[in-house]
Design an enzyme around this catalytic site. Structure first.
Site, PDB file in Angstrom:
ATOM      1  N   CYS A  62      45.682  94.530 -73.094  1.00 22.34           N
ATOM      2  CA  CYS A  62      45.150  93.341 -72.437  1.00 22.34           C
ATOM      3  C   CYS A  62      44.040  92.698 -73.247  1.00 22.34           C
ATOM      4  O   CYS A  62      43.761  91.533 -73.095  1.00 22.34           O
ATOM      5  CB  CYS A  62      44.586  93.705 -71.068  1.00 22.34           C
ATOM      6  SG  CYS A  62      45.557  94.907 -70.199  1.00 22.34           S
TER       7      CYS A  62
ATOM      8  N   ASN B 139      42.797 103.849 -69.507  1.00 25.77           N
ATOM      9  CA  ASN B 139      43.959 103.376 -70.254  1.00 25.77           C
ATOM     10  C   ASN B 139      43.800 103.466 -71.766  1.00 25.77           C
ATOM     11  O   ASN B 139      44.777 103.537 -72.485  1.00 25.77           O
ATOM     12  CB  ASN B 139      44.292 101.931 -69.864  1.00 25.77           C
ATOM     13  CG  ASN B 139      43.071 101.043 -69.813  1.00 25.77           C
ATOM     14  OD1 ASN B 139      42.068 101.403 -69.196  1.00 25.77           O
ATOM     15  ND2 ASN B 139      43.128  99.898 -70.449  1.00 25.77           N
TER      16      ASN B 139
HETATM   17  N1  PLP Z   1      44.075  98.992 -64.782  1.00 24.71           N
HETATM   18  C1  PLP Z   1      44.444  99.779 -65.809  1.00 24.71           C
HETATM   19  C2  PLP Z   1      43.756 101.090 -66.013  1.00 24.71           C
HETATM   20  C3  PLP Z   1      45.463  99.384 -66.669  1.00 24.71           C
HETATM   21  O1  PLP Z   1      45.833 100.157 -67.682  1.00 24.71           O
HETATM   22  C4  PLP Z   1      46.085  98.134 -66.448  1.00 24.71           C
HETATM   23  C5  PLP Z   1      47.102  97.713 -67.409  1.00 24.71           C
HETATM   24  O2  PLP Z   1      47.883  96.893 -67.419  1.00 24.71           O
HETATM   25  C6  PLP Z   1      45.684  97.355 -65.344  1.00 24.71           C
HETATM   26  C7  PLP Z   1      44.666  97.819 -64.551  1.00 24.71           C
HETATM   27  C8  PLP Z   1      46.325  96.040 -65.034  1.00 24.71           C
HETATM   28  O3  PLP Z   1      47.589  96.244 -64.483  1.00 24.71           O
HETATM   29  P1  PLP Z   1      48.655  95.058 -64.371  1.00 24.71           P
HETATM   30  O4  PLP Z   1      49.109  94.804 -65.763  1.00 24.71           O
HETATM   31  O5  PLP Z   1      49.734  95.605 -63.486  1.00 24.71           O
HETATM   32  O6  PLP Z   1      47.984  93.903 -63.752  1.00 24.71           O
END
Ligand code: PLP
Length: 351
Positions: free
Chosen positions: A312, A138
């Site tokens: 995040c 990400n």
């Molecule tokens: N994994 C990756 C690679 C992400 O970019 C994200 C981003 O939000 C997540 C997990 C978590 O996803 P969610 O926001 O749907 O819980």
């Protein structure tokens, strides 16, 4: 969110507000039909069967369900393999399993962020139960060698969990061809609503056995209880339907834009973080040595939404664990910015 997704969702928040689990009346049956239609479309996108799709609140929950569910089902404490640039949803959940007596190997990545499949092979032990490797990162967009890793897991009888949050609906995924046993995806990365995701759970060869993490009414094949948010499920399905039609041309446009930005940045000393080719079309992570990323972000933040790391974790002022894993020095991580462009950007905005 794509306006077409919103349009598809609205009826399920107003006159079609049935509960998909109340199938004794037509309101409930209509809702169930809408849910099952989405489940079919979503399953189809990764060559899975509809009953292998479990709806969750997003990828974080899907990953938690997968890792905790597998570990809890196992009678003995075993071993999990993952890698350094995973999302915290994977890394922190693996850490939680360490506290419960499991052992974890966190594999390194090369300077472009790729895992060497031979490292996965070498790390497999007799007690290895699960390998968790993300499809694409990400922060830097690097795409991992899924097929090779899947082959190794399959050949050694180890379950393969893939965090496909960044690739579901953007890259072709065939869970059978890639030997994926568990796959986490989320709607808000593909112009769908926030708060809805899925976990693909392989139903045969091998049938994955796991325990639920949320108990109650036994929804979602007993793996995730709770009344389904029908509008969000419908939105997720619509988002993937749109992606299926438009993705090739969209990726081409995004790749042109990120390529154009990179070549301009390179002329003023910017350096790419991540793999030069094996990368997501919409993502660009660049560093400008000697310049604080905060200064760049603040100078444009009224008009342009860019970030220093992942959404995040940007509240935390620690250096990005992803950039550190590439071998960057701490000050280099603090001079890196991440740009994501998307469906609704324009040539003018990019310029
Ligand atoms: N994994 C990756 C690679 C992400 O970019 C994200 C981003 O939000 C997540 C997990 C978590 O996803 P969610 O926001 O749907 O819980």
């Amino acid at each position: 969110m794509d306006p077409r997704v919103l349009e598809a969702m609205i009826p399920y928040l107003s006159d079609q507000f049935g509960n998909a689990a109340s199938v004794h009346h037509s309101f409930g049956r209509n809702a169930k039909e809408a849910v099952e239609n989405s489940r079919k479309i979503l399953a189809n996108k990764i060559n899975a069967r509809p009953k292998e799709i479990v709806f969750t609140s997003g990828a974080t929950e899907s990953i938690n369900l997968a890792i905790r569910g597998i570990c809890e089902k196992s009678t003995e404490k075993g071993h999990i393999i993952t890698q350094a640039t995973e999302h915290k949803a994977v890394l922190d959940t693996c850490d939680a399993m360490v506290k419960k007596g499991w052992s974890i190997t966190v594999l390194p990545v090369d300077m472009d962020g790729r895992v060497d499949p031979s490292h996965v092979k070498d790390a497999i032990r007799n007690d290895t139960v699960l390998v968790a490797i993300m499809h694409a990162n990400n922060e830097i967009g690097t795409i991992q060698p899924m097929a090779e890793i899947g082959e190794i897991c399959h050949g050694n009888g180890v379950l393969f969990l893939v965090d496909a949050s960044q690739t579901f609906g953007k890259l072709d995924i065939d869970v059978n061809a890639l030997h994926i046993d568990l796959l986490a995806a989320t709607a808000h990365k593909i112009y769908g609503p926030k708060g809805i995701g899925l976990l693909y759970v392989n139903g045969k060869n091998p049938k994955v056995k796991m325990t639920s993490q949320i108990t109650g009414g036994g929804h979602e094949y007993g793996l995730r209880s709770g009344t389904l948010p029908v509008h969000q499920v419908v939105g997720f399905g619509k988002a993937i339907e749109i992606a299926r039609k438009d993705i090739e041309s969209e990726n081409e446009r995004l790749r042109k834009w990120t390529g154009m930005m990179l070549s301009k940045f390179e002329k003023i000393g910017g350096k790419l973080n991540g793999h030069p080719e094996k990368r997501l079309a919409h993502n660009l992570n660049v560093r400008f040595e000697g310049i604080e990323s905060k200064a760049i972000i603040n100078s444009v933040s009224k008009k342009i939404a860019i970030s220093a790391g992942s959404a995040c974790t940007t509240q935390i002022v620690e250096p990005s664990h992803v950039l550190l894993a590439l071998g960057l020095a701490e000050d280099e991580t603090h001079s890196s910015i991440r740009i994501g462009c998307g469906r609704f950007n324009t040539d003018e905005e990019i310029t």
